[in-house]
Design a protein around this motif. Sequence first.
Motif, short mmCIF file in Angstrom:
data_model
loop_
_atom_site.label_atom_id
_atom_site.label_comp_id
_atom_site.label_asym_id
_atom_site.label_seq_id
_atom_site.Cartn_x
_atom_site.Cartn_y
_atom_site.Cartn_z
N TYR A 1 1.45 7.78 10.07
CA TYR A 1 0.54 7.88 10.99
C TYR A 1 1.44 8.70 12.39
O TYR A 1 1.96 8.42 13.56
CB TYR A 1 0.82 6.48 11.87
CG TYR A 1 -0.22 5.44 10.87
CD1 TYR A 1 -1.19 5.47 11.33
CD2 TYR A 1 0.73 4.86 9.88
CE1 TYR A 1 -2.21 4.77 10.17
CE2 TYR A 1 -0.46 3.75 9.33
CZ TYR A 1 -1.91 3.37 9.58
OH TYR A 1 -2.92 3.32 9.60
N PRO B 1 1.14 -1.01 0.39
CA PRO B 1 0.00 -0.07 -0.27
C PRO B 1 1.32 1.24 -0.54
O PRO B 1 1.51 1.16 0.39
CB PRO B 1 -0.76 -0.33 1.07
CG PRO B 1 -0.34 -1.84 1.99
CD PRO B 1 0.78 -1.85 1.33
N GLU C 1 4.03 7.86 -1.20
CA GLU C 1 5.42 7.51 -1.49
C GLU C 1 6.81 7.63 -2.41
O GLU C 1 6.96 7.12 -2.97
CB GLU C 1 5.17 6.23 -1.61
CG GLU C 1 4.44 5.60 0.42
CD GLU C 1 5.21 6.20 1.37
OE1 GLU C 1 5.64 7.15 1.21
OE2 GLU C 1 4.74 5.33 2.78
N1 UDP Z 1 -0.77 4.51 4.13
C1 UDP Z 1 -1.72 3.55 3.19
N2 UDP Z 1 -2.84 4.54 3.32
C2 UDP Z 1 -2.78 5.71 4.45
C3 UDP Z 1 -1.56 5.69 5.18
C4 UDP Z 1 -0.79 4.93 5.14
O1 UDP Z 1 -1.87 3.31 2.50
O2 UDP Z 1 -3.65 6.32 4.28
C5 UDP Z 1 0.48 3.17 4.22
C6 UDP Z 1 2.27 4.08 3.60
O3 UDP Z 1 2.03 4.76 2.03
C7 UDP Z 1 2.82 3.13 4.18
C8 UDP Z 1 2.52 1.93 4.55
O4 UDP Z 1 0.77 2.33 4.87
O5 UDP Z 1 3.52 1.47 3.08
C9 UDP Z 1 2.79 2.17 6.22
O6 UDP Z 1 2.36 3.80 6.40
P1 UDP Z 1 4.00 4.08 7.55
O7 UDP Z 1 4.94 4.10 7.34
O8 UDP Z 1 3.78 6.19 6.90
O9 UDP Z 1 3.42 4.14 9.03
P2 UDP Z 1 4.84 3.47 10.46
O10 UDP Z 1 6.02 2.72 9.88
O11 UDP Z 1 5.00 4.84 10.75
O12 UDP Z 1 3.81 3.16 11.20
#
Ligand code: UDP
Length: 321
Positions: A214, A10, A14
């Motif tokens: 997040y 997802p 990015e």
């Molecule tokens: N993501 C997504 N939709 C959203 C928010 C996040 O598809 O509305 C995806 C984001 O591109 C990433 C994954 O979810 O591939 C995890 O997000 P992130 O790395 O920002 O989260 P963290 O690792 O900080 O918890």
Amino acid sequence: MGKVLYVVIPCYNEQEVLPETAGRLYEKLKGLVQKGRIAAESRILFVNDGSKDATWPMICSLAASNPVYGGVNLSRNRGHQNALLAGLETAAAHADMIVSMDADLQDDINAIDAMIEACEAGNDVVYGVRSSREKDTFFKRSTAQSFYRIMRLLGADIVFDHADYRLLSRRAAQALLSFDEVNLFLRGIVPMVGFPSTTVAYERGERFAGKSKYPLGRMISFALEGITSLSVKPIRMITLGGMSVCIVSLIMLIKAFADYAAGNVEPGWTSLIISIWVLGGLQLFAVGIIGEYIGKTYMEAKGRPRYIIESVLLREDGEVE
Ligand code: UDP
Ligand code: MG
């Protein structure tokens, strides 16, 4: 020949990490194909979750440059979990095994080897579990750990320190897709699917580039989503809390009457104001939790689609080379 592997990613805004992620995953898949571990029809499937930057055009040009890359474009931003599910649905039609991971290279892609091995050994679900949280900030580490503890206490069967880096066999993915709840918390639902499962430990790195999608607000709402979509214990806790408060107030009533009879009545302003505030707060909190569940029921009752796919780019011909 090995099985067909789809890696589902997802992506939401990015553009900073996408070229690097795509390059590294391609090298990974190429190596696996050369070793005969996976079929040459394996694919890397990016799901664009309504990004506002150049993510989708980038996915399109990747897909045009090499058949190994595929793309699913959602009609708008639906959040990580829904985007992942959209990718799983598309992948389940073609793949024998599906690995889901984040776009930011925080999940060590070298763990895929061990996941495939575990899958070949007969596991339908292989959870990627973080071996340490040293690279996290103290804040993220402690909030995440208390979240897992609370979930366990509330009776949800979730795997500790496992995010959304996991391998699913085709039948596990299809079983997962048959859970048609709108309030989606995949980490909690995957264990409910059953089938043989195991874990693979990996070192979680830092985000390769770009910002976390997040921030604190979203983290809290994600945690609330997880708790209320999996457990009805909070409702029971409210009942128990209410009962205890009633018992305590009964005792207080007896004491107050006894004091009155003995003639030593206090002015009582402090106790009065405290009880107003505390009880008011408790009531609001309780109503809030109940409202949370009513809201959930409301959303489920509507049965709205969890995502709408605008377009899919996937070349079934062509091999990884
Ligand atoms: N993501 C997504 N939709 C959203 C928010 C996040 O598809 O509305 C995806 C984001 O591109 C990433 C994954 O979810 O591939 C995890 O997000 P992130 O790395 O920002 O989260 P963290 O690792 O900080 O918890
Ligand atoms: Mg991340």
